[in-house]
Design a protein around this motif. Structure first.
Motif, PDB file in Angstrom:
ATOM      1  N   SER A 258       0.838  -1.202   0.000  1.00  0.00           N
ATOM      2  CA  SER A 258       0.000   0.000   0.000  1.00  0.00           C
ATOM      3  C   SER A 258       0.869   1.246   0.000  1.00  0.00           C
ATOM      4  CB  SER A 258      -0.912   0.026   1.228  1.00  0.00           C
ATOM      5  OG  SER A 258      -1.713  -1.129   1.301  1.00  0.00           O
ATOM      6  N   ASP A 259       0.469   2.249  -0.778  1.00  0.00           N
ATOM      7  CA  ASP A 259       1.183   3.519  -0.802  1.00  0.00           C
ATOM      8  C   ASP A 259       0.765   4.439   0.337  1.00  0.00           C
ATOM      9  OD1 ASP A 259       2.535   2.770  -3.141  1.00  0.00           O
ATOM     10  OD2 ASP A 259       0.921   3.534  -4.416  1.00  0.00           O
ATOM     11  N   SER A 260      -0.405   4.175   0.919  1.00  0.00           N
ATOM     12  CA  SER A 260      -0.931   4.992   2.012  1.00  0.00           C
ATOM     13  C   SER A 260      -2.045   4.202   2.680  1.00  0.00           C
ATOM     14  CB  SER A 260      -1.482   6.319   1.485  1.00  0.00           C
ATOM     15  OG  SER A 260      -2.625   6.080   0.657  1.00  0.00           O
ATOM     16  N   SER A 261      -2.549   4.707   3.793  1.00  0.00           N
ATOM     17  CA  SER A 261      -3.677   4.047   4.447  1.00  0.00           C
ATOM     18  C   SER A 261      -4.946   4.147   3.612  1.00  0.00           C
ATOM     19  CB  SER A 261      -3.901   4.641   5.839  1.00  0.00           C
ATOM     20  OG  SER A 261      -2.842   4.283   6.700  1.00  0.00           O
ATOM     21  N   VAL A 262      -5.122   5.275   2.939  1.00  0.00           N
ATOM     22  CA  VAL A 262      -6.272   5.408   2.035  1.00  0.00           C
ATOM     23  C   VAL A 262      -6.171   4.364   0.927  1.00  0.00           C
ATOM     24  CG1 VAL A 262      -7.382   6.907   0.326  1.00  0.00           C
ATOM     25  CG2 VAL A 262      -6.670   7.850   2.531  1.00  0.00           C
ATOM     26  N   HIS A 263      -4.985   4.208   0.362  1.00  0.00           N
ATOM     27  CA  HIS A 263      -4.777   3.192  -0.668  1.00  0.00           C
ATOM     28  C   HIS A 263      -5.026   1.801  -0.108  1.00  0.00           C
ATOM     29  CE1 HIS A 263      -1.847   0.959  -3.540  1.00  0.00           C
ATOM     30  NE2 HIS A 263      -3.033   1.067  -4.098  1.00  0.00           N
ATOM     31  N   GLY A 264      -4.585   1.549   1.117  1.00  0.00           N
ATOM     32  CA  GLY A 264      -4.809   0.247   1.743  1.00  0.00           C
ATOM     33  C   GLY A 264      -6.282  -0.082   1.871  1.00  0.00           C
ATOM     34  N   MET A 265      -7.093   0.908   2.197  1.00  0.00           N
ATOM     35  CA  MET A 265      -8.532   0.661   2.273  1.00  0.00           C
ATOM     36  C   MET A 265      -9.138   0.470   0.885  1.00  0.00           C
ATOM     37  SD  MET A 265      -9.765   0.169   5.208  1.00  0.00           S
ATOM     38  CE  MET A 265     -11.525   0.383   4.877  1.00  0.00           C
ATOM     39  N   GLN A 302      -7.759  13.745  11.034  1.00  0.00           N
ATOM     40  CA  GLN A 302      -8.210  13.687   9.647  1.00  0.00           C
ATOM     41  C   GLN A 302      -8.031  12.287   9.067  1.00  0.00           C
ATOM     42  OE1 GLN A 302      -5.969  16.825   7.764  1.00  0.00           O
ATOM     43  NE2 GLN A 302      -7.286  18.449   8.570  1.00  0.00           N
ATOM     44  N   GLU A 303      -6.970  11.592   9.475  1.00  0.00           N
ATOM     45  CA  GLU A 303      -6.743  10.221   8.999  1.00  0.00           C
ATOM     46  C   GLU A 303      -7.834   9.285   9.504  1.00  0.00           C
ATOM     47  OE1 GLU A 303      -5.001   8.058   6.384  1.00  0.00           O
ATOM     48  OE2 GLU A 303      -3.764   9.757   7.014  1.00  0.00           O
ATOM     49  N   ILE A 304      -8.256   9.478  10.749  1.00  0.00           N
ATOM     50  CA  ILE A 304      -9.355   8.669  11.286  1.00  0.00           C
ATOM     51  C   ILE A 304     -10.628   8.917  10.486  1.00  0.00           C
ATOM     52  CG2 ILE A 304     -10.806   8.217  13.304  1.00  0.00           C
ATOM     53  CD1 ILE A 304      -8.425   9.098  15.058  1.00  0.00           C
ATOM     54  N   GLU A 305     -10.882  10.173  10.152  1.00  0.00           N
ATOM     55  CA  GLU A 305     -12.087  10.499   9.381  1.00  0.00           C
ATOM     56  C   GLU A 305     -12.014   9.932   7.970  1.00  0.00           C
ATOM     57  OE1 GLU A 305     -13.462  14.636  11.618  1.00  0.00           O
ATOM     58  OE2 GLU A 305     -12.229  14.762   9.798  1.00  0.00           O
ATOM     59  N   LYS A 306     -10.840   9.957   7.357  1.00  0.00           N
ATOM     60  CA  LYS A 306     -10.668   9.337   6.031  1.00  0.00           C
ATOM     61  C   LYS A 306     -10.965   7.846   6.102  1.00  0.00           C
ATOM     62  CE  LYS A 306      -6.969  12.460   4.494  1.00  0.00           C
ATOM     63  NZ  LYS A 306      -5.512  12.517   4.172  1.00  0.00           N
ATOM     64  N   PHE A 307     -10.436   7.204   7.149  1.00  0.00           N
ATOM     65  CA  PHE A 307     -10.701   5.774   7.309  1.00  0.00           C
ATOM     66  C   PHE A 307     -12.192   5.516   7.446  1.00  0.00           C
ATOM     67  CE2 PHE A 307     -11.791   2.434  10.366  1.00  0.00           C
ATOM     68  CZ  PHE A 307     -11.450   1.323   9.600  1.00  0.00           C
ATOM     69  N   ASP A 308     -12.867   6.342   8.236  1.00  0.00           N
ATOM     70  CA  ASP A 308     -14.295   6.124   8.471  1.00  0.00           C
ATOM     71  C   ASP A 308     -15.086   6.195   7.174  1.00  0.00           C
ATOM     72  OD1 ASP A 308     -16.230   5.999  10.996  1.00  0.00           O
ATOM     73  OD2 ASP A 308     -17.189   7.199   9.428  1.00  0.00           O
ATOM     74  N   ARG A 309     -14.706   7.112   6.280  1.00  0.00           N
ATOM     75  CA  ARG A 309     -15.410   7.197   4.994  1.00  0.00           C
ATOM     76  C   ARG A 309     -15.203   5.909   4.185  1.00  0.00           C
ATOM     77  NH1 ARG A 309     -13.773  12.655   5.605  1.00  0.00           N
ATOM     78  NH2 ARG A 309     -11.866  12.413   4.357  1.00  0.00           N
ATOM     79  N   SER A 310     -13.979   5.409   4.171  1.00  0.00           N
ATOM     80  CA  SER A 310     -13.712   4.155   3.461  1.00  0.00           C
ATOM     81  C   SER A 310     -14.409   2.987   4.139  1.00  0.00           C
ATOM     82  CB  SER A 310     -12.200   3.899   3.408  1.00  0.00           C
ATOM     83  OG  SER A 310     -11.536   4.893   2.662  1.00  0.00           O
ATOM     84  N   LEU A 311     -14.464   3.035   5.462  1.00  0.00           N
ATOM     85  CA  LEU A 311     -15.163   1.983   6.206  1.00  0.00           C
ATOM     86  C   LEU A 311     -16.628   1.905   5.796  1.00  0.00           C
ATOM     87  CD1 LEU A 311     -15.351  -0.123   8.486  1.00  0.00           C
ATOM     88  CD2 LEU A 311     -15.656   1.781  10.101  1.00  0.00           C
ATOM     89  N   GLY A 312     -17.247   3.043   5.561  1.00  0.00           N
ATOM     90  CA  GLY A 312     -18.639   3.046   5.113  1.00  0.00           C
ATOM     91  C   GLY A 312     -18.814   2.303   3.803  1.00  0.00           C
TER      92      GLY A 312
END
Length: 396
Positions: A258-265, A302-312
């Motif tokens: 993964s290049d980032s946590s967003v990419h990982g999700m 902000q990273e937690i909020e990004k994760f939450d959007r991907s979690l949805g």
């Protein structure tokens, strides 16, 4: 029959939920990664974590839980002697670590280690401090190219990293030096979790860029884990992010960088649309690497909020026979002093569409609840010598 055909375990790297009773022995007092972030920010936009029970488990600031969470939740304490990524992940999969990995964040590596490394690599060491990889290349890259020295540095993790310019150092030579460093740091007094080759290109400041030829020389787990048992049983064990590095490839059948946590999700969501039978094990490192160590509360939030959007999105993709587990491997309170990890409890959130009930499962005395529960789901025995007990029977 398996209760769930697919299990997704997502590790929010460093999202601890409060100091463990022994935290002061690790230099940590009144730490709480998630709680202090919420308190500093006032509120986070995390509707999906909230409905799964995160705020029921750990109310913080003005934020409280929901009346009827969708999932089960509990607090896990760490049985191992440590607060690092490898110790936490290994424990999740059944290994208790009593001899912690060493960090050299405050002092750099001892002169004796550096002298042996220089002698065997036939290169002078420069750097030898805790630093950002990109910053130390900017600082010392030109000197390395001009003098033939090699840049050695560390971080808040248990790691020794060597930078090398691909044109002047040569990749094969860089890898050779890292193999030597790995051998040297097997000594008890210098034992680090990983040695990492960090190649880069460019000729002067402002032009240096790290390349994708990074190579990790991690210690293998000290015994077989739940991952080995699952793989040996013919199940899929898919690693996303750092998982393959953390376990040195042991027990992994397929890996995604993964290049980032967003990419990982994004990768995890794509994997959820495929057919597989087994475990998808995900590490999202940016919480820790980009924000926790840098003590950046707003960035972490902000990273937690990004994760939450991907979690949805992921929750919509989950099938009726999928189980989702969300947890963490240690803390890294961005409101605390220094740059090191913090010794904390971690969350355990479990959700499946077919669950008839939900609520608080109390407290577990080890992260190994995770691996034991996954193994139990697939009717696989945990390897001899591992720790942890399954709670699968409580997830109804």
């Amino acid at each position: 029959m398996d209760r769930y055909k697919r299990v997704f375990v997502i590790v929010l790297d460093s999202l601890g939920i409060g100091a463990m009773p022994d935290s002061e022995k690790f230099g940590d007092t009144d730490v709480d990664t998630f709680g202090h972030i919420v308190e500093k920010m006032g509120e986070l936009d995390i509707p999906n974590l909230r409905k799964l029970g995160m705020l029921n488990l750990h109310p913080a600031g003005r934020m409280t839980g929901v009346e009827q969470p969708l999932g089960y939740y509990m607090r896990l304490s760490e049985a191992s002697n440590g607060k690092d990524t490898m110790t936490g992940h290994w424990e999740m999969m059944g290994i208790r670590t009593d001899r912690p990995f060493l960090t050299f964040t405050e002092t750099g590596f001892p002169p004796e280690l550096i002298a042996e490394l220089e002698k065997r690599c036939k290169k002078r060491v420069i750097g030898n401090k805790s630093a950002s990889g990109t910053q130390i290349i900017e600082e010392l890259g030109e000197e390395e190219i001009e003098t033939g020295a090699m840049i050695v540095y560390t971080s808040a993790d248990s790691v020794l990293q060597i930078c090398g310019n691909e044109e002047t150092f040569d990749l094969a030579n860089l890898y050779r030096c890292c193999e030597i460093a790995r051998e040297i740091t097997m000594k008890d007094e210098w034992r680090v979790g990983r040695v990492i080759a960090r190649p880069y290109v460019g000729k002067k400041k402002g032009e240096f860029k790290r390349t994708s030829n990074r190579h990790d020389y991690a210690l293998k787990p000290t015994g077989a884990t739940a991952l080995n048992a699952l793989k040996d049983a013919g199940l899929d064990v898919i690693g996303v992010g750092k998982i393959n590095d953390i376990f040195c490839g042991e027990g992994i059948t397929k890996t995604y960088h993964s290049d980032s946590s967003v990419h990982g999700m994004e990768q995890t969501i794509e994997i959820s649309r495929e057919d597989f039978h087994g475990l998808c094990f995900v590490n999202l490192v940016d919480f820790d690497a980009l924000w926790g160590h840098r003590r950046d509360v707003e960035g972490y939030a902000q990273e937690i909020e990004k994760f939450d959007r991907s979690l949805g999105v992921l929750l919509e993709e989950l099938r009726d026979d999928d189980l989702l587990i969300i947890t963490a491997d240690h803390g890294n309170d961005p409101t605390y002093t220094g740059t090191d990890h913090t010794r904390e409890y971690v969350p355990f959130l479990a959700y499946a569409k077919g669950m008839e009930q939900s609520g608080n499962l109390g407290e577990g005395d080890t992260f190994a609840v995770v691996g034991a529960t996954v193994a139990d789901n697939f009717g696989v025995n945990m390897p001899e010598g591992t720790i942890g007990a399954s709670i699968l029977g409580r997830l109804i």
